[in-house]
Design a protein around this motif. Sequence first.
Motif, mmCIF file in Angstrom:
data_model
loop_
_atom_site.group_PDB
_atom_site.id
_atom_site.type_symbol
_atom_site.label_atom_id
_atom_site.label_comp_id
_atom_site.label_asym_id
_atom_site.label_seq_id
_atom_site.Cartn_x
_atom_site.Cartn_y
_atom_site.Cartn_z
ATOM 1 N N VAL A 294 23.320 26.922 86.390
ATOM 2 C CA VAL A 294 23.400 25.478 86.175
ATOM 3 C C VAL A 294 22.870 25.124 84.794
ATOM 4 N N PHE A 295 21.725 25.662 84.483
ATOM 5 C CA PHE A 295 21.091 25.305 83.221
ATOM 6 C C PHE A 295 21.963 25.707 82.034
ATOM 7 N N ARG A 296 22.482 26.910 82.090
ATOM 8 C CA ARG A 296 23.306 27.368 80.965
ATOM 9 C C ARG A 296 24.602 26.574 80.878
ATOM 10 N N MET A 297 25.140 26.235 82.019
ATOM 11 C CA MET A 297 26.339 25.398 82.015
ATOM 12 C C MET A 297 26.032 24.068 81.321
ATOM 13 N N LEU A 298 24.842 23.530 81.591
ATOM 14 C CA LEU A 298 24.480 22.238 81.008
ATOM 15 C C LEU A 298 24.101 22.366 79.534
ATOM 16 N N VAL A 299 23.536 23.506 79.154
ATOM 17 C CA VAL A 299 23.271 23.742 77.733
ATOM 18 C C VAL A 299 24.597 23.681 76.976
ATOM 19 N N LYS A 300 25.606 24.315 77.566
ATOM 20 C CA LYS A 300 26.922 24.329 76.917
ATOM 21 C C LYS A 300 27.563 22.950 76.929
ATOM 22 N N ALA A 301 27.281 22.205 77.983
ATOM 23 C CA ALA A 301 27.884 20.869 78.089
ATOM 24 C C ALA A 301 27.279 19.896 77.083
ATOM 25 N N GLY A 302 26.047 20.167 76.635
ATOM 26 C CA GLY A 302 25.440 19.291 75.640
ATOM 27 C C GLY A 302 24.921 17.992 76.218
ATOM 28 N N THR A 303 24.776 16.998 75.354
ATOM 29 C CA THR A 303 24.109 15.755 75.752
ATOM 30 C C THR A 303 24.854 14.951 76.816
ATOM 31 N N GLU A 304 26.157 15.102 76.885
ATOM 32 C CA GLU A 304 26.933 14.329 77.868
ATOM 33 C C GLU A 304 26.545 14.692 79.292
ATOM 34 N N GLY A 305 26.292 15.967 79.525
ATOM 35 C CA GLY A 305 25.925 16.412 80.853
ATOM 36 C C GLY A 305 27.119 16.510 81.784
ATOM 37 N N LEU A 306 26.824 16.764 83.052
ATOM 38 C CA LEU A 306 27.861 16.931 84.072
ATOM 39 C C LEU A 306 27.369 16.310 85.371
ATOM 40 N N ALA A 307 28.332 15.846 86.180
ATOM 41 C CA ALA A 307 27.981 15.291 87.487
ATOM 42 C C ALA A 307 27.640 16.420 88.451
ATOM 43 N N ALA A 308 26.763 16.107 89.388
ATOM 44 C CA ALA A 308 26.359 17.092 90.383
ATOM 45 C C ALA A 308 27.569 17.718 91.062
ATOM 46 N N GLY A 309 28.541 16.899 91.382
ATOM 47 C CA GLY A 309 29.724 17.387 92.070
ATOM 48 C C GLY A 309 30.527 18.378 91.238
ATOM 49 N N GLN A 310 30.634 18.103 89.952
ATOM 50 C CA GLN A 310 31.337 19.029 89.063
ATOM 51 C C GLN A 310 30.643 20.385 89.045
ATOM 52 N N ILE A 311 29.317 20.329 88.978
ATOM 53 C CA ILE A 311 28.547 21.570 88.942
ATOM 54 C C ILE A 311 28.724 22.335 90.240
ATOM 55 N N ALA A 312 28.614 21.620 91.358
ATOM 56 C CA ALA A 312 28.750 22.264 92.666
ATOM 57 C C ALA A 312 30.115 22.928 92.782
ATOM 58 N N ALA A 313 31.152 22.246 92.310
ATOM 59 C CA ALA A 313 32.498 22.805 92.391
ATOM 60 C C ALA A 313 32.605 24.068 91.539
#
Lengths: 125, 125
Positions: free
Chosen positions: A25-44
């Motif tokens: 999760v953390f690395r996915m969000l590091v790559k996503a940058g400041t915009e971030g991602l919704a919980a549902g997107q991450i779960a999927a």
Amino acid sequence: MSNNMTPTAALSSLAALAHECRLDVFRMLVKAGTEGLAAGQIAAALDCPASSLSFHLAQLTRAGLLEQKREGRSLIYSVSFDQFVALMGFLLEDCCQGRSEICAPLAEIARTAACCSETDAGSQQ
Amino acid sequence: MSNNMTPTAALSSLAALAHECRLDVFRMLVKAGTEGLAAGQIAAALDCPASSLSFHLAQLTRAGLLEQKREGRSLIYSVSFDQFVALMGFLLEDCCQGRSEICAPLAEIARTAACCSETDAGSQQ
DNA sequence: TCGACATTTCTAGTATTATCGAATAATTGA
DNA sequence: TCAATTATTCGATAATACTAGAAATGTCGA
């Protein structure tokens, strides 16, 4: 200098990262940058049950590594880069006592990762 | 470029650091530099029972963060700086996608921590 | 106000990790 | 070879963390 991190805070940050799902999760969000991602997107993306993911997101957030904001029905998570940088600083504190050969590679990592030096610190979005 | 770290290796490194005693040990050894410290010295400094400390040192070593060498009756532990740097690199991979404002502070941390830039990479001891 | 959606909180069953005394192993000097 | 030193491994107990279904919460459009 963003390096006012207590040992306790560092410890919970490390504990938060020390789990397969949370590290993903953390690395996915590091790559996503400041915009971030919704919980549902991450779960999927991670094929993780919602309730389990929520538990992990809470842990990362409590540790200060993530920030949360609501956007409609979604909760958007993003990395708290301040905290992330502070954690690095904490681990590197008093590193190598002036013997440059030890951690010279860090300079390169920072150059590569920080993708920036100081060429253009004003470009938004 | 010392950045060939697998997710699995990163995970066990983080898990190894995510413990109060082990984090103390690791930071003590980061400060000690390449010379390292004997298990007994560490145990004394941390006021930790020998068998507990040994358990923690083994964990850090298995994770690849420490190296061990024998010197007489003592076992000397020191940080594997390669692995340490690789861990940083792993966490920073694809950081911030070109938006420099996010992780510019890293450059400074690296400058400070790496205590070196490339002024004098040849000085031994 | 209602139903659908996005996500969290609750709960309890399961699994992993830590602790440290006692026993064991490796090294050295006499 | 023996005793002293340094440190690890063993083993049982205690503590902590993970998992995921079911129920509850907050949000939105009609």
